[in-house]
Motif scaffolding. Structure first.
Motif, PDB file in Angstrom:
ATOM      1  N   ILE A 199      -0.021  14.654  -0.241  1.00 52.56           N
ATOM      2  CA  ILE A 199       0.418  14.034  -1.489  1.00 52.56           C
ATOM      3  C   ILE A 199      -0.794  13.413  -2.156  1.00 52.56           C
ATOM      4  N   THR A 200      -0.981  13.720  -3.437  1.00 50.47           N
ATOM      5  CA  THR A 200      -2.152  13.234  -4.176  1.00 50.47           C
ATOM      6  C   THR A 200      -1.794  12.196  -5.223  1.00 50.47           C
ATOM      7  N   SER A 201      -0.521  11.956  -5.445  1.00 45.50           N
ATOM      8  CA  SER A 201      -0.096  11.013  -6.485  1.00 45.50           C
ATOM      9  C   SER A 201       0.603   9.810  -5.848  1.00 45.50           C
ATOM     10  N   GLN A 202       0.218   8.611  -6.317  1.00 45.99           N
ATOM     11  CA  GLN A 202       0.867   7.391  -5.811  1.00 45.99           C
ATOM     12  C   GLN A 202       2.335   7.341  -6.230  1.00 45.99           C
ATOM     13  N   ASP A 203       2.645   7.784  -7.430  1.00 49.26           N
ATOM     14  CA  ASP A 203       4.038   7.767  -7.889  1.00 49.26           C
ATOM     15  C   ASP A 203       4.903   8.709  -7.039  1.00 49.26           C
ATOM     16  N   THR A 204       4.342   9.864  -6.672  1.00 46.51           N
ATOM     17  CA  THR A 204       5.092  10.787  -5.816  1.00 46.51           C
ATOM     18  C   THR A 204       5.345  10.180  -4.448  1.00 46.51           C
ATOM     19  N   ILE A 246       1.017   0.732  -0.268  1.00 49.48           N
ATOM     20  CA  ILE A 246       0.431   1.569  -1.311  1.00 49.48           C
ATOM     21  C   ILE A 246       0.008   0.694  -2.491  1.00 49.48           C
ATOM     22  N   ARG A 247      -1.286   0.751  -2.852  1.00 50.47           N
ATOM     23  CA  ARG A 247      -1.841  -0.064  -3.917  1.00 50.47           C
ATOM     24  C   ARG A 247      -1.994   0.752  -5.198  1.00 50.47           C
ATOM     25  N   SER A 248      -1.787   0.083  -6.329  1.00 51.80           N
ATOM     26  CA  SER A 248      -1.909   0.743  -7.624  1.00 51.80           C
ATOM     27  C   SER A 248      -3.350   0.626  -8.119  1.00 51.80           C
ATOM     28  N   SER A 249      -4.225   1.419  -7.575  1.00 40.94           N
ATOM     29  CA  SER A 249      -5.628   1.445  -7.997  1.00 40.94           C
ATOM     30  C   SER A 249      -6.142   2.871  -7.909  1.00 40.94           C
ATOM     31  N   ASP A 305      -9.024   4.005  -6.852  1.00 42.24           N
ATOM     32  CA  ASP A 305      -9.783   4.348  -5.646  1.00 42.24           C
ATOM     33  C   ASP A 305      -8.958   4.253  -4.360  1.00 42.24           C
ATOM     34  N   PHE A 306      -7.645   3.981  -4.457  1.00 45.37           N
ATOM     35  CA  PHE A 306      -6.813   3.854  -3.254  1.00 45.37           C
ATOM     36  C   PHE A 306      -6.463   5.238  -2.718  1.00 45.37           C
ATOM     37  N   LYS A 307      -6.610   5.404  -1.434  1.00 46.75           N
ATOM     38  CA  LYS A 307      -6.299   6.676  -0.783  1.00 46.75           C
ATOM     39  C   LYS A 307      -4.827   6.703  -0.369  1.00 46.75           C
ATOM     40  N   ILE A 308      -4.179   7.806  -0.661  1.00 43.86           N
ATOM     41  CA  ILE A 308      -2.764   7.945  -0.316  1.00 43.86           C
ATOM     42  C   ILE A 308      -2.635   8.018   1.215  1.00 43.86           C
ATOM     43  N   PRO A 309      -1.761   7.183   1.831  1.00 47.04           N
ATOM     44  CA  PRO A 309      -1.583   7.223   3.303  1.00 47.04           C
ATOM     45  C   PRO A 309      -0.734   8.416   3.733  1.00 47.04           C
ATOM     46  N   ASN A 310      -1.333   9.597   3.690  1.00 45.95           N
ATOM     47  CA  ASN A 310      -0.583  10.808   3.996  1.00 45.95           C
ATOM     48  C   ASN A 310      -0.055  10.832   5.431  1.00 45.95           C
ATOM     49  N   PHE A 311      -0.832  10.283   6.354  1.00 49.70           N
ATOM     50  CA  PHE A 311      -0.376  10.272   7.751  1.00 49.70           C
ATOM     51  C   PHE A 311       0.885   9.415   7.897  1.00 49.70           C
ATOM     52  N   SER A 312       0.860   8.214   7.333  1.00 49.61           N
ATOM     53  CA  SER A 312       2.018   7.318   7.424  1.00 49.61           C
ATOM     54  C   SER A 312       3.233   7.919   6.723  1.00 49.61           C
ATOM     55  N   ILE A 313       3.017   8.546   5.564  1.00 47.81           N
ATOM     56  CA  ILE A 313       4.125   9.166   4.841  1.00 47.81           C
ATOM     57  C   ILE A 313       4.696  10.327   5.641  1.00 47.81           C
ATOM     58  N   LEU A 314       3.819  11.099   6.287  1.00 48.72           N
ATOM     59  CA  LEU A 314       4.300  12.220   7.107  1.00 48.72           C
ATOM     60  C   LEU A 314       5.164  11.739   8.264  1.00 48.72           C
TER      61      LEU A 314
END
Length: 454
Positions: A59-64, A133-136, A138-147
């Motif tokens: 996932i590359t989008s914070q909103d997603t 999840i931070r609204s910035s 440069d924030f990296k999406i926590p793909n591992f945690s979301i998975l």
């Protein structure tokens, strides 16, 4: 130390019967796991590894990410509310249709607790990840945690299907009867195993009534007694103890709980009470409460509101199995630890248990010919199993006479009475025939033994 041990033992028994036994630790674990995931996302490149390994799930989008996590949170909350509502409805149905004392068997079911705990833990973990999840830019999406949250959410959906299937099966009357009967048999097996732990049978010492009484400090039920510790105290105080209250019996405060052959001071009495003090709650972790639950199920089935003699007959069949096993179980009343003193105690005997069971069954089933015939069948099975035991034979014959007296007084129909009389004749002939076969078998064994010696 003994008092603390008994308090912890009672607390654990109460905890394992609670529906929150597994959910609460799982929720706490999910909170800790959320902090662990937060640390892994910031201190390691675990999300980059996840993105490279599972590119289709990245996932590359914070909103997603927020949308997916919010969808799982809302869906799981709805699923959990529905699960709790269904559990409450089923528990109410069991209490009204069978017996309210069966509820701990369902609330203490590990599968039920695990499903509820996993739902709640997944919700808490998903909320924790969502808050991280931070609204910035440069924030990296926590793909591992979301998975991980996605996998747990899908697992909860699959387990819901299992939960509906399992809980529906568990509240069926045959499953409840089988569970109570099996718990009773397991309790009798534990009683038989006590013979290997230093317990035995014997005659109560003469003059026990003149021993010094020790009063109960509270009003409660006699639960598990630490006979080993009590025996060692008897050796230390040079005395013998007799517990005049049977297990599970209610003892009012200030009434005699046990007796000591020698006079003890207050400090010694306090140490003795830490091994045998009553408890406030009753527990069904031994054979007699589970046997009573079987009887209550049969009585509820025979009530005018339910009128289900088929269930009562099924219970009688399982009671027959339990009572036969009870005949083969030694009921100990004496214990002596290594380098300890003598401890005597009251035991439940077969005659009292059978009489209490039959009194309730006859009271509610004496007008139903089918159930009366099933009770006669049970008693004659027990009579056959009694064999040469005069005590067991006498107990069963007394109940047969009592049941016959009630049947004569409450079943006026000639056809029903003739069928019951025919069943009794068949049972008596079967017992007589089996006794003759046993006699021939024993005689044949003696002949074979003589021939072998010759």
């Amino acid at each position: 130390m003994q008092q603390l041990y008994r308090i912890l033992q009672t607390f654990m028994k109460q905890a394992v019967r609670s529906v929150a036994f597994l959910p609460v630790p799982m929720i706490v674990a999910s909170v800790l796991l959320g902090f662990l995931f937060f640390w892994l996302e910031n201190a390691t490149s675990i999300s980059k590894w996840t993105q490279d390994t599972f590119p289709a799930l990245a996932i590359t989008s914070q909103d997603t990410a927020r949308t997916i996590l919010g969808m799982f949170i809302g869906g799981l909350i709805t699923l959990t509310v529905f699960t709790f509502s269904q559990i409450m409805i089923l528990l109410n149905q069991v209490a009204s249709s069978y017996s309210p004392r069966l509820l701990p068997k369902l609330t203490g079911d590990r599968a039920l607790q695990f499903v509820m705990g996993l739902n709640l833990a997944t919700i808490v973990l998903t909320i924790t990840v969502l808050l991280s999840i931070r609204s910035s830019d440069d924030f990296k999406i926590p793909n591992f945690s979301i998975l991980i949250c996605t996998i747990l959410g899908i697992t909860c959906l699959c387990l819901f299907v299992y939960f509906v299937t399992a809980i529906t099966k568990k509240i069926q009357v045959d499953s409840i009867v089988d569970a109570s009967a099996q718990d009773t048999i397991d309790g009798l097996k534990d009683e038989r195993d006590l013979g290997d732990a230093g317990y035995s049978d014997g005659s109560i010492p003469a003059g026990v009534r003149s021993w010094y009484p020790i009063m109960s400090p509270i009003s409660g039920y006699l639960g598990v007694v630490n006979h080993r510790a009590l025996s060692k105290l008897g050796h230390a105080y040079d005395t013998t103890f007799y517990i005049g209250v049977s297990k599970g019996q209610y003892v009012p405060e200030g009434q005699p709980l046990l007796q000591s052959k020698e006079l003890l001071d207050e400090e010694q009495i306090d140490r003795v009470l830490t091994t045998v003090s009553p408890i406030r709650d009753q527990f069904d972790d031994w054979y007699l409460p589970n046997l009573k639950q079987l009887t209550e199920i049969a009585l509820k089935a025979m009530s005018p509101g339910i009128n289900d003699p088929g269930t009562a007959i099924m219970v009688i069949d399982r009671q027959t199995e339990v009572l036969i096993r009870m005949m083969d179980t030694p009921f100990h009343n004496y214990f002596r630890a290594k380098e300890g003193g003598d401890v005597w105690f009251v035991r439940h005997n077969f005659e009292d248990i059978l009489a209490a069971l039959m009194q309730e069954m006859r009271r509610y089933a004496k007008e139903d010919p089918l159930v009366v015939r099933a009770l006669f069948q049970m008693l004659y099975h027990l009579l056959h199993r009694a064999g040469t035991s005069l005590a067991y034979t006498r107990s069963v014959l007394l109940e047969i006479r009592a049941l016959l007296e009630d049947a004569r007084s409450n079943i006026p129909n000639t056809r029903d009475r003739s069928l019951i009389a025919r069943d009794i004749r068949v049972h008596r002939r079967a017992i007589h025939h089996l006794a003759q076969l046993k006699g021939r078998t024993y005689a044949l064994r003696e002949v074979n033994a003589d021939a072998a010696q010759s």
